[in-house]
Structure formats: structure tokens, C-alpha cells
Design an enzyme around this catalytic site. Structure first.
Site, short mmCIF file in Angstrom:
data_model
loop_
_atom_site.label_atom_id
_atom_site.label_comp_id
_atom_site.label_asym_id
_atom_site.label_seq_id
_atom_site.Cartn_x
_atom_site.Cartn_y
_atom_site.Cartn_z
N SER A 145 0.86 -1.19 0.00
CA SER A 145 0.00 0.00 0.00
C SER A 145 0.89 1.24 0.00
CB SER A 145 -0.87 0.03 1.26
OG SER A 145 -1.53 1.28 1.39
N TYR A 158 -1.62 -0.38 10.37
CA TYR A 158 -1.75 -0.68 8.93
C TYR A 158 -0.50 -0.22 8.17
CZ TYR A 158 -3.85 -0.84 4.26
OH TYR A 158 -4.12 -1.12 2.93
N1 LIG Z 1 -8.79 -0.37 -1.22
C1 LIG Z 1 -7.73 0.42 -1.11
O1 LIG Z 1 -7.82 1.65 -1.21
C2 LIG Z 1 -6.36 -0.17 -0.87
C3 LIG Z 1 -5.26 0.70 -0.94
C4 LIG Z 1 -3.99 0.19 -0.73
C5 LIG Z 1 -3.83 -1.17 -0.48
N2 LIG Z 1 -4.92 -1.98 -0.42
C6 LIG Z 1 -4.67 -3.39 -0.16
O2 LIG Z 1 -5.24 -4.16 -1.20
C7 LIG Z 1 -5.66 -5.42 -0.69
C8 LIG Z 1 -7.11 -5.65 -1.04
O3 LIG Z 1 -7.88 -4.58 -0.51
P1 LIG Z 1 -9.44 -4.42 -0.82
O4 LIG Z 1 -9.71 -2.97 -0.75
O5 LIG Z 1 -9.80 -5.21 -2.01
O6 LIG Z 1 -10.01 -5.11 0.52
P2 LIG Z 1 -11.40 -5.85 0.78
O7 LIG Z 1 -11.65 -5.72 2.25
O8 LIG Z 1 -12.42 -5.38 -0.17
O9 LIG Z 1 -11.02 -7.39 0.45
C9 LIG Z 1 -10.11 -8.12 1.24
C10 LIG Z 1 -10.35 -9.61 1.02
O10 LIG Z 1 -9.44 -10.35 1.87
C11 LIG Z 1 -10.16 -11.45 2.43
N3 LIG Z 1 -9.55 -11.89 3.68
C12 LIG Z 1 -9.44 -11.18 4.85
N4 LIG Z 1 -8.84 -11.94 5.79
C13 LIG Z 1 -8.58 -13.15 5.22
C14 LIG Z 1 -7.96 -14.34 5.69
N5 LIG Z 1 -7.51 -14.46 6.96
N6 LIG Z 1 -7.83 -15.39 4.84
C15 LIG Z 1 -8.29 -15.30 3.56
N7 LIG Z 1 -8.90 -14.19 3.05
C16 LIG Z 1 -9.03 -13.13 3.88
C17 LIG Z 1 -11.57 -10.89 2.65
O11 LIG Z 1 -12.53 -11.93 2.83
C18 LIG Z 1 -11.76 -10.07 1.38
O12 LIG Z 1 -12.31 -10.86 0.34
C19 LIG Z 1 -5.36 -5.38 0.81
O13 LIG Z 1 -4.11 -5.99 1.06
C20 LIG Z 1 -5.31 -3.91 1.11
O14 LIG Z 1 -4.53 -3.61 2.27
C21 LIG Z 1 -6.18 -1.52 -0.62
#
Ligand SMILES: NC(=O)c1ccc[n+]([C@@H]2O[C@H](COP(=O)([O-])OP(=O)(O)OC[C@H]3O[C@@H](n4cnc5c(N)ncnc54)[C@H](O)[C@@H]3O)[C@@H](O)[C@H]2O)c1
Length: 262
Positions: A145, A158
Site C-alpha cells: 500500500s 496498517y
Molecule cells: N482499497 C484500497 O484503497 C487499498 C489501498 C492500498 C492497499 N490496499 C490493499 O489491497 C488489498 C485488497 O484490498 P481491498 O480494498 O480489495 O479489501 P477488501 O476488504 O475489499 O477485500 C479483502 C479480502 O481479503 C479477504 N480476507 C481477509 N482476511 C482473510 C484471511 N484471513 N484469509 C483469507 N482471506 C481473507 C476478505 O474476505 C476479502 O475478500 C489489501 O491488502 C489492502 O490492504 C487496498
């Protein structure tokens, strides 16, 4: 096949966190590029929906797994290879975000953040890398991130967890480079998923994310909009493709300028 993702057709990919958000976008992108896909998540219902949306064929297999459990991860990776063949590309997308100032942050939330973000990235990359090693080929991408490099209030755990992932993947890339296995991170900026909707709800603002705020996020997003999951998925697909064969140990920021190039 999309020309820009040359070399992906017929190869085997594993996408974690594929039940929604960025992981779902990555699964859609890699499937469209012709990969045979294992999609993994703790949310079995979400996975079933995504598998259905990808046509419900034999080229997509869903694995319900908690990626913080080392035995479950090893079993899952073994089952993926039994079902689809050797994994060529890993996109580890799972992650959580819990919000709170460090002085108020509970030990439980800290442990959950580091377990699901850092421990899982270690377990999944380790399990897949161990199988890629004797084959001397493969590409691993973990999602970090911009929080790994840009401090944000109420995101201490985070930010720390994402910095840990980025650095750990560089070390893995260093260790695997002599074996023709590339390891990179992709660091999204704010992307339009459930995670960001929850962030906006808990912080009680949304405009500041794009415009910037001295009290919260010091910088906004110069491009003035959230990312679409597809835009993150494009970069992950590129890193798994044969168009990036000399690219390793990088953390590629995809953030509409939000980290000001840091
Ligand atoms: N959305 C953003 O703005 C953003 C920005 C930077 C980084 N990220 C990173 O991108 C990635 C995805 O983010 P997102 O926004 O799609 O999140 P989200 O919450 O929409 O999806 C996360 C997914 O991870 C799964 N998950 C959580 N814990 C789990 C576990 N123990 N075992 C298996 N699956 C598990 C959840 O069920 C979900 O399907 C993350 O690593 C997040 O930190 C997101």
C-alpha cells in the site's frame, strides 16, 4: 489474448483475497488474459460468486482458506497444484485495515493487523516460493500500500504492516533472483472497494481523501478520483506476464499521484 499480458495464457495463477475488491479485479483480469486460476479467500460465498462470474468452468477453482493458518495454506497450495498444475504466478492480495490512533489502538487490533497482513504474506509467499524454487521459474506479487511509505493518522498498525510486507518481499526477491523467480509488490492508492468504504464511514469524511487534509491525510490524490480495482489489476497482470522478465524487488505505486512520487 490481450497483447500487453503476453505469456499468461495457459499458465497457472493463484489469487488470494479474490472474493471481492482488488482481488476480484485481479482474478477477472488474469482470467481474461487466459490464465488457469485458483482463487482463494476466507469468504466462501464471495468466492462462489466470483467463480460463477468467471464462467464457472474447470479453468477456475475456488479454495476457501484462512491464509493466516500455515497448515491450511500449505494444504491449499498443494491442492491448487494437484488441480491445476504448477503455479506460475501468485497475486497475494489479502489484507485488512483497522483504524485508530496508536495511543488508543488495542493489542487485539494490532495483532489482527499484523497476523492477517504480514504473517499471511509470509506464509503464502513461502509456500508458493518453495514449490517454484526447484522449477526455477515464477513470479510473485504481494499487495502492499502507499501506506507503507506515506504516514497516515489512525493507520499506525496498517502503515507498519504494509511497510513490513514491502521490505520482506524485497528480501524474498533477493533470495530468489538467482533462481529466476521474481518478487514484487504493488502498492495501490485509495481504490474503490469495501475497505475504502469502511474507512470513509469510520473517519466520517470522503472529500478529504481526494482534496487532502492537514488533519488527516496530508496529501490528496492529484488525479482527483479513486482507483478502480481494474487499474491495480493491470499492473499485477503485467508483473506476472512475460513483459516484465527483468523486473524484480520493486514496489510499484499505483496511486494517481497520491504519494507525490515518494
Ligand atoms: N482499497 C484500497 O484503497 C487499498 C489501498 C492500498 C492497499 N490496499 C490493499 O489491497 C488489498 C485488497 O484490498 P481491498 O480494498 O480489495 O479489501 P477488501 O476488504 O475489499 O477485500 C479483502 C479480502 O481479503 C479477504 N480476507 C481477509 N482476511 C482473510 C484471511 N484471513 N484469509 C483469507 N482471506 C481473507 C476478505 O474476505 C476479502 O475478500 C489489501 O491488502 C489492502 O490492504 C487496498
Amino acid at each position: 489474448m490481450s497483447e500487453e499480458f503476453a505469456g499468461l495464457r495457459g499458465t497457472v495463477g493463484l489469487v488470494t483475497g479474490a472474493a471481492t475488491g482488488i482481488g476480484e479485479g485481479v482474478a477477472q483480469k488474469l482470467h481474461a488474459a487466459g490464465m488457469r486460476l485458483a482463487i482463494a479467500d476466507i469468504d466462501g460465498e464471495g468466492l462462489a460468486r466470483v467463480a460463477e462470474s468467471l464462467g464457472g468452468g474447470d479453468d477456475v477453482r475456488a479454495f476457501t482458506v484462512d491464509v493466516t493458518d500455515g497448515t491450511a495454506v500449505n494444504n491449499c497450495v498443494a491442492e491448487v497444484e494437484d488441480a491445476l498444475g504448477p503455479i506460475d504466478g501468485l497475486a497475494h492480495v489479502v489484507g485488512i485495515q483497522r483504524i485508530g490512533a496508536i495511543v488508543d489502538f488495542s493489542e487485539e487490533d494490532f495483532d489482527a493487523t499484523f497476523t492477517i497482513n504480514v504473517r499471511a504474506a509470509f506464509l503464502v509467499a513461502k509456500a508458493v516460493a518453495a514449490r517454484m524454487l526447484p522449477r526455477e521459474r515464477g513470479s510473485i506479487v504481494s499487495v502492499a500500500s502507499t501506506a507503507a511509505r506515506t504516514p497516515r493518522v489512525k493507520q499506525g498498525a496498517y502503515c507498519g504492516s504494509k511497510a513490513a510486507i514491502a521490505q520482506m518481499m524485497k528480501v524474498l526477491g533477493l533470495e530468489l533472483a538467482p533462481h529466476n523467480i521474481r518478487v514484487n509488490c504493488v502498492s495501490p492508492g485509495v481504490t474503490d472497494t469495501g475497505m475504502v468504504k469502511r474507512l470513509i464511514d469510520s473517519m466520517g469524511f470522503s472529500e478529504e481523501i481526494l482534496k487532502g487534509s492537514l488533519d488527516n491525510f496530508r496529501v490528496g490524490v492529484p488525479m482527483g478520483r479513486l482507483a478502480r480495482s481494474e487499474e491495480i489489476a493491470d499492473v499485477i497482470a503485467f508483473l506476472l506476464s512475460s513483459r516484465s522478465t527483468y523486473l524484480t524487488m520493486q514496489d510499484i505505486v499505483v496511486d494517481g499521484g497520491g504519494a507525490l512520487g515518494a
